[in-house]
Enzyme design. Structure first.
Site, PDB file in Angstrom:
ATOM      1  N   THR A 120       1.121  10.412   3.734  1.00 26.66           N
ATOM      2  CA  THR A 120       0.235  11.305   3.081  1.00 26.66           C
ATOM      3  C   THR A 120      -1.138  11.693   3.963  1.00 26.66           C
ATOM      4  O   THR A 120      -1.732  12.601   3.494  1.00 26.66           O
ATOM      5  CB  THR A 120      -0.004  10.794   1.640  1.00 26.66           C
ATOM      6  OG1 THR A 120      -0.557   9.535   1.652  1.00 26.66           O
ATOM      7  CG2 THR A 120       0.980  11.045   0.533  1.00 26.66           C
ATOM      8  N   GLU A 145       0.352  -3.416   4.759  1.00 24.63           N
ATOM      9  CA  GLU A 145      -0.929  -2.434   4.881  1.00 24.63           C
ATOM     10  C   GLU A 145      -0.926  -1.690   5.986  1.00 24.63           C
ATOM     11  O   GLU A 145      -0.695  -2.258   7.235  1.00 24.63           O
ATOM     12  CB  GLU A 145      -2.177  -3.211   4.577  1.00 24.63           C
ATOM     13  CG  GLU A 145      -2.896  -3.151   3.361  1.00 24.63           C
ATOM     14  CD  GLU A 145      -3.322  -1.760   2.992  1.00 24.63           C
ATOM     15  OE1 GLU A 145      -3.724  -0.995   4.052  1.00 24.63           O
ATOM     16  OE2 GLU A 145      -4.057  -1.467   2.017  1.00 24.63           O
ATOM     17  N   ASP A 146      -1.368  -0.353   6.284  1.00 21.03           N
ATOM     18  CA  ASP A 146      -1.782   0.335   7.458  1.00 21.03           C
ATOM     19  C   ASP A 146      -3.193   0.378   7.716  1.00 21.03           C
ATOM     20  O   ASP A 146      -3.469   1.033   8.907  1.00 21.03           O
ATOM     21  CB  ASP A 146      -1.035   1.578   7.558  1.00 21.03           C
ATOM     22  CG  ASP A 146      -1.724   2.682   6.678  1.00 21.03           C
ATOM     23  OD1 ASP A 146      -2.232   2.161   5.432  1.00 21.03           O
ATOM     24  OD2 ASP A 146      -1.970   3.648   7.057  1.00 21.03           O
ATOM     25  N   LYS A 165     -10.929  -1.167  -1.485  1.00 22.45           N
ATOM     26  CA  LYS A 165     -10.516  -2.219  -0.313  1.00 22.45           C
ATOM     27  C   LYS A 165     -11.994  -2.095   0.488  1.00 22.45           C
ATOM     28  O   LYS A 165     -12.302  -0.810   0.686  1.00 22.45           O
ATOM     29  CB  LYS A 165      -9.450  -1.671   0.334  1.00 22.45           C
ATOM     30  CG  LYS A 165      -8.085  -2.039  -0.582  1.00 22.45           C
ATOM     31  CD  LYS A 165      -6.900  -1.324   0.080  1.00 22.45           C
ATOM     32  CE  LYS A 165      -5.675  -1.153  -0.762  1.00 22.45           C
ATOM     33  NZ  LYS A 165      -4.620  -0.305  -0.288  1.00 22.45           N
ATOM     34  N   ASP A 186       0.751  -1.133  -0.078  1.00 25.73           N
ATOM     35  CA  ASP A 186       0.080  -0.066  -0.070  1.00 25.73           C
ATOM     36  C   ASP A 186       0.925   1.044  -0.021  1.00 25.73           C
ATOM     37  O   ASP A 186       2.000   1.187   0.515  1.00 25.73           O
ATOM     38  CB  ASP A 186      -0.975  -0.001   1.127  1.00 25.73           C
ATOM     39  CG  ASP A 186      -1.614   1.130   1.378  1.00 25.73           C
ATOM     40  OD1 ASP A 186      -2.470   1.630   0.511  1.00 25.73           O
ATOM     41  OD2 ASP A 186      -1.756   1.809   2.483  1.00 25.73           O
ATOM     42  N   LEU A 187       0.670   2.413  -0.393  1.00 24.20           N
ATOM     43  CA  LEU A 187       1.458   3.607  -0.660  1.00 24.20           C
ATOM     44  C   LEU A 187       1.186   4.329   0.632  1.00 24.20           C
ATOM     45  O   LEU A 187       2.123   4.614   1.565  1.00 24.20           O
ATOM     46  CB  LEU A 187       0.963   4.306  -1.808  1.00 24.20           C
ATOM     47  CG  LEU A 187       1.760   5.395  -2.152  1.00 24.20           C
ATOM     48  CD1 LEU A 187       3.316   5.148  -2.363  1.00 24.20           C
ATOM     49  CD2 LEU A 187       1.574   6.123  -3.721  1.00 24.20           C
ATOM     50  N   ASP A 188      -0.108   4.897   0.722  1.00 16.27           N
ATOM     51  CA  ASP A 188      -0.331   5.972   1.731  1.00 16.27           C
ATOM     52  C   ASP A 188      -0.341   5.320   3.052  1.00 16.27           C
ATOM     53  O   ASP A 188      -1.054   4.440   3.476  1.00 16.27           O
ATOM     54  CB  ASP A 188      -1.720   6.629   1.668  1.00 16.27           C
ATOM     55  CG  ASP A 188      -1.859   7.239   0.117  1.00 16.27           C
ATOM     56  OD1 ASP A 188      -1.326   8.236   0.329  1.00 16.27           O
ATOM     57  OD2 ASP A 188      -2.443   6.964  -0.681  1.00 16.27           O
ATOM     58  N   SER A 228      -2.569   0.376  -4.428  1.00 14.62           N
ATOM     59  CA  SER A 228      -3.144   1.633  -3.667  1.00 14.62           C
ATOM     60  C   SER A 228      -4.493   2.006  -4.091  1.00 14.62           C
ATOM     61  O   SER A 228      -4.759   2.091  -5.522  1.00 14.62           O
ATOM     62  CB  SER A 228      -2.192   2.854  -3.914  1.00 14.62           C
ATOM     63  OG  SER A 228      -2.605   3.913  -3.489  1.00 14.62           O
ATOM     64  N   ALA A 229      -5.040   2.486  -3.300  1.00 13.98           N
ATOM     65  CA  ALA A 229      -6.845   3.047  -3.659  1.00 13.98           C
ATOM     66  C   ALA A 229      -6.685   4.365  -4.216  1.00 13.98           C
ATOM     67  O   ALA A 229      -7.547   4.875  -4.784  1.00 13.98           O
ATOM     68  CB  ALA A 229      -7.531   3.259  -2.373  1.00 13.98           C
ATOM     69  N   LYS A 245      -8.683   6.625   6.457  1.00 16.41           N
ATOM     70  CA  LYS A 245      -7.382   5.905   6.066  1.00 16.41           C
ATOM     71  C   LYS A 245      -7.482   4.612   5.359  1.00 16.41           C
ATOM     72  O   LYS A 245      -8.607   3.993   5.784  1.00 16.41           O
ATOM     73  CB  LYS A 245      -6.397   5.454   7.267  1.00 16.41           C
ATOM     74  CG  LYS A 245      -5.553   6.796   7.885  1.00 16.41           C
ATOM     75  CD  LYS A 245      -4.729   6.417   9.156  1.00 16.41           C
ATOM     76  CE  LYS A 245      -3.875   7.476   9.428  1.00 16.41           C
ATOM     77  NZ  LYS A 245      -3.300   7.362  10.420  1.00 16.41           N
TER      78      LYS A 245
HETATM   79  C1  G6P Z   1      -5.485   5.813   0.113  1.00 14.24           C
HETATM   80  C2  G6P Z   1      -5.611   6.797   1.239  1.00 14.24           C
HETATM   81  C3  G6P Z   1      -7.099   7.268   1.549  1.00 14.24           C
HETATM   82  C4  G6P Z   1      -7.467   8.094   0.233  1.00 14.24           C
HETATM   83  C5  G6P Z   1      -7.375   6.941  -0.981  1.00 14.24           C
HETATM   84  C6  G6P Z   1      -7.887   7.683  -2.269  1.00 14.24           C
HETATM   85  O1  G6P Z   1      -6.206   4.702   0.236  1.00 14.24           O
HETATM   86  O2  G6P Z   1      -5.226   6.189   2.537  1.00 14.24           O
HETATM   87  O3  G6P Z   1      -6.834   8.156   2.503  1.00 14.24           O
HETATM   88  O4  G6P Z   1      -8.816   8.483   0.564  1.00 14.24           O
HETATM   89  O5  G6P Z   1      -6.216   6.554  -0.966  1.00 14.24           O
HETATM   90  O6  G6P Z   1      -7.105   8.750  -2.451  1.00 14.24           O
HETATM   91  P1  G6P Z   1      -7.043   9.698  -3.569  1.00 14.24           P
HETATM   92  O7  G6P Z   1      -5.684  10.319  -3.766  1.00 14.24           O
HETATM   93  O8  G6P Z   1      -7.386   9.157  -4.953  1.00 14.24           O
HETATM   94  O9  G6P Z   1      -8.025  11.060  -3.214  1.00 14.24           O
HETATM   95 MG    MG Z   2      -2.819   3.157   3.526  1.00 11.72          MG
END
Ligand code: G6P
Ligand code: MG
Length: 215
Positions: A17, A169-170, A145, A9-11, A114-115, A45
């Site tokens: 972020t 994953e966090d 997810k 996962d990235l964020d 990542s989402a 998150k």
């Molecule tokens: C990640 C973050 C979420 C965020 C989602 C969508 O999963 O943890 O907090 O809402 O990405 O991100 P975006 O950059 O597409 O708004």
């Molecule tokens: Mg995350």
């Protein structure tokens, strides 16, 4: 396990972020006239952009029509993009680069799952794109997810079977997505919120490849 690929996962795993998401969501809440705290932000998150907006509106007790919601999400994203456009490699979380390097030197493939629809921009800012064999982000998937789509697609792009992959994953929704994908999962953060992960560590500095193979 026969470890062949790792999906990150990235964020919250590679970079923090969440602070930028918080700044942008808080700014939106301020404009609508209600308070949005860091505690409220925890619930966002790993949650998709539109689902995050729904939570924010719920916190403020505000109701909006569908077209207004799209407009609000766009305003928030424009602010967020402005914040992350200043990101540099210094913001890579401790241990990430070292782990990616040692995995790759052992021939283990690496991917992003990542989402976020902004994952590409973040990876360019922190100059980490080259460290991944596959990048699956919010632009490539249909279901967020805890649906396993993002991780299954990551495995598919690496041409690996799910049982040979480990997810990092966090967020709770991400752990559930990994389990649904049939993958083992390393939780990054606190054991109480990530109880369903195969193991939980505070950050990527604590991980060895041998530990991963023993999962
Ligand atoms: C990640 C973050 C979420 C965020 C989602 C969508 O999963 O943890 O907090 O809402 O990405 O991100 P975006 O950059 O597409 O708004
Ligand atoms: Mg995350």
């Amino acid at each position: 396990m026969d470890l062949k690929g790792c999906i990150f996962d990235l964020d919250g795993v590679i970079v923090d972020t969440a602070k930028y998401h918080f700044l942008a969501w808080k700014r939106l809440a301020d404009e609508m006239g209600f308070d949005f705290t860091e505690h409220d932000n925890e619930a966002l998150k790993g949650v998709s952009r539109m689902a995050s907006l729904e939570i924010l509106l719920h916190v403020g007790g505000v109701k909006k029509a569908e077209d207004e919601k799209i407009e609000l999400a766009t305003i928030k994203n424009n602010w967020y993009v402005e914040y992350i456009s200043h990101m540099t490699p210094e913001e890579i979380l401790p241990g990430s680069l070292e782990l990616l390097r040692s995995l790759r030197s052992e021939g283990i493939l690496t991917a992003i799952g990542s989402a976020s629809r902004n994952a590409g921009m973040i990876l360019d800012g922190i100059k980490l794109r080259d460290m991944f064999d596959a990048i699956v982000d919010g632009n490539k998937i249909h279901t967020a997810k805890p649906d396993p789509e993002v991780f299954l697609k990551g495995a598919e792009e690496m041409r690996l079977a799910p049982e040979n992959c480990i997810v990092f994953e966090d967020a709770r929704a991400g752990i559930e997505a990994a389990i649904a994908a049939g993958m083992r999962c390393v939780g990054i953060g606190k054991p109480d919120t990530l109880a369903r992960a195969s193991i939980v560590v505070p950050d990527l500095r604590q991980i060895t490849i041998q530990q991963l193979r023993n999962l």
